[in-house]
Design an enzyme around this catalytic site. Structure first.
Site, mmCIF file in Angstrom:
data_model
loop_
_atom_site.group_PDB
_atom_site.id
_atom_site.type_symbol
_atom_site.label_atom_id
_atom_site.label_comp_id
_atom_site.label_asym_id
_atom_site.label_seq_id
_atom_site.Cartn_x
_atom_site.Cartn_y
_atom_site.Cartn_z
ATOM 1 N N LYS A 1 -8.947 17.026 -6.393
ATOM 2 C CA LYS A 1 -7.796 16.526 -7.134
ATOM 3 C C LYS A 1 -7.301 15.213 -6.517
ATOM 4 O O LYS A 1 -8.039 14.251 -6.524
ATOM 5 C CB LYS A 1 -6.712 17.611 -7.185
ATOM 6 C CG LYS A 1 -7.264 18.996 -7.574
ATOM 7 C CD LYS A 1 -7.828 19.076 -8.982
ATOM 8 C CE LYS A 1 -8.679 20.309 -9.230
ATOM 9 N NZ LYS A 1 -8.051 21.583 -8.886
ATOM 10 N N TYR B 1 -3.100 29.277 -8.321
ATOM 11 C CA TYR B 1 -4.257 28.724 -9.005
ATOM 12 C C TYR B 1 -5.212 29.854 -9.430
ATOM 13 O O TYR B 1 -5.452 30.800 -8.664
ATOM 14 C CB TYR B 1 -4.967 27.756 -8.045
ATOM 15 C CG TYR B 1 -6.237 27.190 -8.601
ATOM 16 C CD1 TYR B 1 -6.214 26.252 -9.629
ATOM 17 C CD2 TYR B 1 -7.476 27.601 -8.121
ATOM 18 C CE1 TYR B 1 -7.386 25.746 -10.151
ATOM 19 C CE2 TYR B 1 -8.659 27.091 -8.636
ATOM 20 C CZ TYR B 1 -8.603 26.162 -9.663
ATOM 21 O OH TYR B 1 -9.765 25.665 -10.180
ATOM 22 N N ASP C 1 -1.213 26.221 -0.470
ATOM 23 C CA ASP C 1 -2.064 25.341 -1.263
ATOM 24 C C ASP C 1 -1.202 24.123 -1.594
ATOM 25 O O ASP C 1 -0.260 24.206 -2.369
ATOM 26 C CB ASP C 1 -2.521 26.065 -2.533
ATOM 27 C CG ASP C 1 -3.510 25.251 -3.347
ATOM 28 O OD1 ASP C 1 -3.420 24.011 -3.310
ATOM 29 O OD2 ASP C 1 -4.354 25.859 -4.033
ATOM 30 N N ARG D 1 -23.964 21.916 8.272
ATOM 31 C CA ARG D 1 -23.230 23.170 8.063
ATOM 32 C C ARG D 1 -22.321 23.522 9.235
ATOM 33 O O ARG D 1 -21.474 24.417 9.129
ATOM 34 C CB ARG D 1 -24.213 24.312 7.768
ATOM 35 C CG ARG D 1 -23.521 25.623 7.388
ATOM 36 C CD ARG D 1 -24.488 26.679 6.892
ATOM 37 N NE ARG D 1 -25.659 26.804 7.725
ATOM 38 C CZ ARG D 1 -25.689 27.433 8.902
ATOM 39 N NH1 ARG D 1 -24.617 27.994 9.376
ATOM 40 N NH2 ARG D 1 -26.811 27.494 9.602
HETATM 41 C C1 LIG Z 1 -8.478 22.850 -8.445
HETATM 42 C C2 LIG Z 1 -7.598 23.641 -7.579
HETATM 43 C C3 LIG Z 1 -8.114 24.529 -6.621
HETATM 44 C C4 LIG Z 1 -9.593 24.805 -6.466
HETATM 45 O O1 LIG Z 1 -10.285 23.686 -6.054
HETATM 46 P P1 LIG Z 1 -11.837 23.433 -6.401
HETATM 47 O O2 LIG Z 1 -12.079 22.104 -5.785
HETATM 48 O O3 LIG Z 1 -11.970 23.462 -7.882
HETATM 49 O O4 LIG Z 1 -12.621 24.528 -5.769
HETATM 50 C C5 LIG Z 1 -7.210 25.198 -5.810
HETATM 51 N N1 LIG Z 1 -5.886 25.028 -5.939
HETATM 52 C C6 LIG Z 1 -5.354 24.196 -6.851
HETATM 53 C C7 LIG Z 1 -3.875 24.071 -6.938
HETATM 54 C C8 LIG Z 1 -6.182 23.475 -7.706
HETATM 55 O O5 LIG Z 1 -5.635 22.670 -8.616
#
Ligand SMILES: *Cc1c(COP(=O)(O)O)cnc(C)c1O
Length: 388
Positions: free
Chosen positions: A200, A103, A175, A49
């Protein structure tokens, strides 16, 4: 080894941040599953952690090298990364400006949690930097953007947002999930904190939940102080899997990006498709801006089926391309937002967001583009036939 900055991208993907197997000289990083380490002085208390087990600590170097930043952190999900990053810099009475299209999970984080902690927020009305500027207040702490955005692939001017934030003494967060570090490096344009859902493209095989942050040493140190309290670390087994996945990040994403361009062009010239949203098309309203700030246009695109082709029927008729809520795996997948992710909104609310009934979001994989084209063509044909 040479400074990561001077290494080629595939070399970084394969080698930067490897854990050396001193004992057996194996070719890949050994996996350290220990949750318990000897006390090694007050500065280094190793504990999962604390984000500093051997596998975590070393993989952060690869994340940083990929995003051209000094440091990085890895999390158990994208949302763990995003929430830790935001809350590390916010306290009661602060204000955050957030891009209008973001998102869904990030949107929920803001609207469900911020008020409880007395944090103010404003959503912009567009992607334009001028929109962020008009919302700036004395207590604004963060400008938060996402580009390309989901699902219509809108592009925000990264350099303009970074410049606006610098002159106002505000922190910027982006992001960068959709572009991945292969297609876009926001740090080169002055963005402070880069967050990823590593679930992703970084993971890329639709089998790991993970998140990542890339930033300066100073910003990472501050995020770390909050992150250890929130406890969103990734298990070492998955850290190891993520390292393995990142070795092919460039190969995968380059191929997917190439495929996406071909698919976008095919769809744009298909009379059964009304409109294609892809930053790599000249018809995209921000194509020039995308060219300026992206190294490649990414592997996500959206398109609108003509009236008379039902989005669900079309997807059910696909044989190779799978329906999937998530995205960015090696395999091509589609989702129809109106019937799934945005189903709880009214048709009017959806239209306000530009989401038509026939909209399909397409995450392009590494399959041969000819096979993908063939699949789409046969699906359209079969739906037409059924409609008579
Ligand atoms: C999937 C996604 C997230 C969140 O990610 P998790 O791994 O599901 O918590 C944030 N931003 C974008 C653009 C995403 O596609």
């Amino acid at each position: 080894m040479k400074d990561s900055k001077k290494l080629g991208i595939n070399t970084i993907c394969v080698h930067t941040g490897e854990v050396k197997d001193e004992q057996f000289k194996g070719a890949v990083s050994p996996m350290f599953m220990s949750t318990s380490y000897a006390f090694d002085g007050v500065d280094i208390k190793r504990y999962p952690r604390y984000f500093n087990t051997p596998n975590q600590e070393m993989l952060c170097k690869k994340i940083a090298a990929l995003e051209h930043t000094e440091d990085g952190l890895i999390f158990g999900s994208g949302m763990a990364a995003i929430s830790s990053a935001m809350f590390a810099f916010l306290k009661s009475g602060d204000h955050v400006i957030i891009q209008h299209v973001i998102y869904g999970g990030t949107f929920n984080l803001v609207v469900a949690e911020f008020e409880k902690y007395g944090i103010e927020y404003s959503f912009t009305e567009s992607d334009k930097a001028s929109d962020f500027k008009t919302l700036l207040k004395e207590n604004t702490k963060i400008l938060y953007i996402e580009t390309p955005s989901n699902p219509l692939l809108g592009i925000t001017d990264i350099a303009e947002i970074a410049a606006l934030a610098k002159e106002s003494g505000v922190i910027t967060m982006i992001d960068n999930t959709f572009a991945s570090p292969i297609n876009q490096n926001p740090a080169d344009f002055g963005i402070d904190i880069i967050v990823h859902s590593a679930t992703k493209y970084m993971g890329g095989h639709s089998d790991i939940s993970a998140g990542a942050i890339a930033a300066s040493k100073e910003h990472i140190a501050q995020i770390w102080k909050t992150a250890i309290n929130f406890g969103g670390n990734l298990s070492d087994q998955n850290v190891w899997l993520l390292e393995r996945s990142l070795k092919t990040l460039n190969l995968r994403v380059k191929e997917q990006t190439k495929n996406a361009q071909k698919m976008a062009e095919y769809l744009e010239n298909n009379k059964n498709i009304d409109r294609v949203y892809y930053p790599g098309l000249k018809s995209h309203p921000q194509h020039e801006l995308a060219k300026k700030q992206m190294k490649g246009f990414g592997a996500m695109l959206s398109f609108e089926l003509i009236d008379g082709i039902d989005a669900m029927d079309f997807q059910n008729a696909l044989k190779l391309i799978k329906p999937s809520l998530s995205l960015a795996g090696l395999e091509s997948t589609t989702v129809s937002p109106a019937q799934t992710t945005h189903a709880l909104l009214s048709a009017e609310e959806r239209l306000e967001r530009g989401i038509k009934e026939g909209l399909i979001r397409f995450s392009v994989g590494i399959e041969e583009s000819e096979d993908l084209i063939e699949d789409i063509a046969q699906a359209i044909k079969s739906v037409h036939k059924r409609n008579g």
